[in-house]
Design a protein around this motif. Sequence first.
Motif, PDB file in Angstrom:
ATOM      1  N   TYR A   1       0.836  -1.212   0.000  1.00  0.00           N
ATOM      2  CA  TYR A   1       0.000   0.000   0.000  1.00  0.00           C
ATOM      3  C   TYR A   1       0.863   1.251   0.000  1.00  0.00           C
ATOM      4  N   LEU A   2       1.860   1.275   0.861  1.00  0.00           N
ATOM      5  CA  LEU A   2       2.750   2.430   0.942  1.00  0.00           C
ATOM      6  C   LEU A   2       3.591   2.579  -0.324  1.00  0.00           C
ATOM      7  N   SER A   3       3.894   1.465  -0.986  1.00  0.00           N
ATOM      8  CA  SER A   3       4.675   1.521  -2.224  1.00  0.00           C
ATOM      9  C   SER A   3       3.945   2.286  -3.319  1.00  0.00           C
ATOM     10  N   VAL A   4       2.632   2.341  -3.223  1.00  0.00           N
ATOM     11  CA  VAL A   4       1.821   3.111  -4.178  1.00  0.00           C
ATOM     12  C   VAL A   4       1.479   4.486  -3.618  1.00  0.00           C
ATOM     13  N   LEU A   5       1.024   4.521  -2.381  1.00  0.00           N
ATOM     14  CA  LEU A   5       0.528   5.765  -1.790  1.00  0.00           C
ATOM     15  C   LEU A   5       1.608   6.830  -1.656  1.00  0.00           C
ATOM     16  N   VAL A   6       2.739   6.467  -1.078  1.00  0.00           N
ATOM     17  CA  VAL A   6       3.763   7.471  -0.761  1.00  0.00           C
ATOM     18  C   VAL A   6       4.302   8.165  -2.008  1.00  0.00           C
ATOM     19  N   PRO A   7       4.688   7.439  -3.059  1.00  0.00           N
ATOM     20  CA  PRO A   7       5.152   8.164  -4.251  1.00  0.00           C
ATOM     21  C   PRO A   7       4.086   9.076  -4.860  1.00  0.00           C
ATOM     22  N   LEU A   8       2.848   8.633  -4.861  1.00  0.00           N
ATOM     23  CA  LEU A   8       1.787   9.454  -5.457  1.00  0.00           C
ATOM     24  C   LEU A   8       1.583  10.751  -4.689  1.00  0.00           C
ATOM     25  N   VAL A   9       1.609  10.707  -3.366  1.00  0.00           N
ATOM     26  CA  VAL A   9       1.411  11.954  -2.615  1.00  0.00           C
ATOM     27  C   VAL A   9       2.648  12.848  -2.687  1.00  0.00           C
ATOM     28  N   ARG A  10       3.764  12.290  -3.147  1.00  0.00           N
ATOM     29  CA  ARG A  10       4.966  13.101  -3.364  1.00  0.00           C
ATOM     30  C   ARG A  10       5.038  13.636  -4.797  1.00  0.00           C
ATOM     31  N   GLY A  11       4.013  13.352  -5.594  1.00  0.00           N
ATOM     32  CA  GLY A  11       3.968  13.874  -6.954  1.00  0.00           C
ATOM     33  C   GLY A  11       4.663  13.017  -7.985  1.00  0.00           C
ATOM     34  N   GLU A  12       4.987  11.769  -7.634  1.00  0.00           N
ATOM     35  CA  GLU A  12       5.678  10.869  -8.546  1.00  0.00           C
ATOM     36  C   GLU A  12       4.693   9.923  -9.237  1.00  0.00           C
ATOM     37  N   LYS A  13       5.097   9.403 -10.390  1.00  0.00           N
ATOM     38  CA  LYS A  13       4.327   8.358 -11.052  1.00  0.00           C
ATOM     39  C   LYS A  13       4.670   7.008 -10.435  1.00  0.00           C
ATOM     40  N   VAL A  14       3.731   6.074 -10.539  1.00  0.00           N
ATOM     41  CA  VAL A  14       3.926   4.759  -9.930  1.00  0.00           C
ATOM     42  C   VAL A  14       3.691   3.668 -10.963  1.00  0.00           C
ATOM     43  N   SER A  15       4.586   2.703 -11.002  1.00  0.00           N
ATOM     44  CA  SER A  15       4.395   1.476 -11.759  1.00  0.00           C
ATOM     45  C   SER A  15       4.733   0.341 -10.811  1.00  0.00           C
ATOM     46  N   PHE A  16       3.704  -0.290 -10.266  1.00  0.00           N
ATOM     47  CA  PHE A  16       3.901  -1.266  -9.193  1.00  0.00           C
ATOM     48  C   PHE A  16       2.962  -2.449  -9.384  1.00  0.00           C
ATOM     49  N   LYS A  17       3.488  -3.643  -9.221  1.00  0.00           N
ATOM     50  CA  LYS A  17       2.665  -4.849  -9.238  1.00  0.00           C
ATOM     51  C   LYS A  17       3.120  -5.736  -8.098  1.00  0.00           C
ATOM     52  N   GLY A  18       2.286  -5.842  -7.091  1.00  0.00           N
ATOM     53  CA  GLY A  18       2.584  -6.672  -5.936  1.00  0.00           C
ATOM     54  C   GLY A  18       1.675  -7.871  -5.874  1.00  0.00           C
ATOM     55  N   GLU A  19       1.679  -8.530  -4.744  1.00  0.00           N
ATOM     56  CA  GLU A  19       0.818  -9.698  -4.557  1.00  0.00           C
ATOM     57  C   GLU A  19      -0.637  -9.302  -4.350  1.00  0.00           C
ATOM     58  N   THR A  20      -0.851  -8.104  -3.797  1.00  0.00           N
ATOM     59  CA  THR A  20      -2.214  -7.692  -3.467  1.00  0.00           C
ATOM     60  C   THR A  20      -2.657  -6.432  -4.195  1.00  0.00           C
ATOM     61  N   LEU A  21      -1.708  -5.668  -4.751  1.00  0.00           N
ATOM     62  CA  LEU A  21      -2.031  -4.372  -5.350  1.00  0.00           C
ATOM     63  C   LEU A  21      -1.268  -4.163  -6.647  1.00  0.00           C
ATOM     64  N   THR A  22      -1.925  -3.482  -7.569  1.00  0.00           N
ATOM     65  CA  THR A  22      -1.297  -3.057  -8.810  1.00  0.00           C
ATOM     66  C   THR A  22      -1.644  -1.609  -9.056  1.00  0.00           C
ATOM     67  N   ALA A  23      -0.682  -0.832  -9.551  1.00  0.00           N
ATOM     68  CA  ALA A  23      -0.938   0.570  -9.878  1.00  0.00           C
ATOM     69  C   ALA A  23       0.019   1.004 -10.974  1.00  0.00           C
ATOM     70  N   ASN A  24      -0.517   1.626 -11.999  1.00  0.00           N
ATOM     71  CA  ASN A  24       0.281   2.196 -13.081  1.00  0.00           C
ATOM     72  C   ASN A  24      -0.325   3.540 -13.444  1.00  0.00           C
ATOM     73  N   LEU A  25       0.092   4.580 -12.749  1.00  0.00           N
ATOM     74  CA  LEU A  25      -0.514   5.892 -12.978  1.00  0.00           C
ATOM     75  C   LEU A  25       0.266   6.983 -12.276  1.00  0.00           C
ATOM     76  N   GLY A  26      -0.063   8.196 -12.639  1.00  0.00           N
ATOM     77  CA  GLY A  26       0.360   9.375 -11.918  1.00  0.00           C
ATOM     78  C   GLY A  26      -0.861  10.238 -11.683  1.00  0.00           C
ATOM     79  N   LEU A  27      -0.764  11.159 -10.762  1.00  0.00           N
ATOM     80  CA  LEU A  27      -1.893  12.037 -10.443  1.00  0.00           C
ATOM     81  C   LEU A  27      -1.540  13.475 -10.792  1.00  0.00           C
ATOM     82  N   SER A  28      -2.535  14.208 -11.247  1.00  0.00           N
ATOM     83  CA  SER A  28      -2.347  15.639 -11.497  1.00  0.00           C
ATOM     84  C   SER A  28      -2.971  16.482 -10.388  1.00  0.00           C
ATOM     85  N   THR A  29      -3.401  15.808  -9.320  1.00  0.00           N
ATOM     86  CA  THR A  29      -4.017  16.504  -8.201  1.00  0.00           C
ATOM     87  C   THR A  29      -3.036  17.478  -7.569  1.00  0.00           C
TER      88      THR A  29
END
Length: 298
Positions: free
Chosen positions: A120-148
């Motif tokens: 969860y932190l592997s996805v959450l922390v980079p996104l709130v720091r303004g970074e893009k994420v490309s992550f595939k774990g056992e329980t979570l996958t995320a491939n995105l960045g936010l413009s928020t």
Amino acid sequence: MRFGLLINESRGPDALVKMRDRVARGADDGFSSAWVSNIFGLDALTALAVIGSQVPGIELGTGVVPTYPRHPAVLAQQALTVNTAVDGRLALGIGLSHQMVIEGMYGYSFDKPARHMREYLSVLVPLVRGEKVSFKGETLTANLGLSTPGTGDMPVLIAALAPRMLKLAGEVADGTVLWMTGPKTVAEHVVPAITEAAQAAGRPAPRIVCTLPICVTDDVEAARADASAKFEIYGQLPSYRAMLDREGVEGPGGVAIVGDEDAVSAQIEELARIGVTDFVAAEYSRDGRTREFLKTLL
């Protein structure tokens, strides 16, 4: 050490107004922060967006938002939006919640919770720091960045009690939000584990936000009994029960900060001495004496 307030959730159609007024009073009294739990009533982040748009100055924290029901990218987007609404004053506290809630009420698996939090932190922390994420774990996958908007220095804190969670709080997150964890346990278990993890990862010293029931009174026995009754459920949940057992107390009343002004002052000074960075007061008396005393410490 900074001082904050735990703002109890209100009910009814004017719940937000009541909570806003309590936060405003805390800000006027000089408290550094106000923390709101996320249980089964008002959504904490939404409530803080509303409150923070009307009450300036004071830091606003969630203590804590459960992770399982929200994808970390969704939570990042929501938290960043709230942080923008409150002019960068949000402290995002997150936590696993409890097996009886996650499995019994929501229907999610509570298997390997430490793995879940790391991913969860592997996805959450980079996104709130303004970074893009490309992550595939056992329980979570995320491939995105936010413009928020709102990225930057918003602290991410996790409710960490077990050793693996404290390691995560130090090496990946910005610290921990504690509840029902007494001074002996903080000194001997929490502070060494989280500090060592942060140092090993080359991270700044972590925030240790310690939230405890507090009552300034001359009747210590009655106040402890009152705390044990009011917070009884926390003596039954396994994660908190483990901390109470580690502290060597029977129930929540055993970790409550109770006594007259001198006794309470000494207990709070001890929290600062052992490394607590933020003491958050969960006031449970209604006579005003506790608040008046806390104001003398600010």
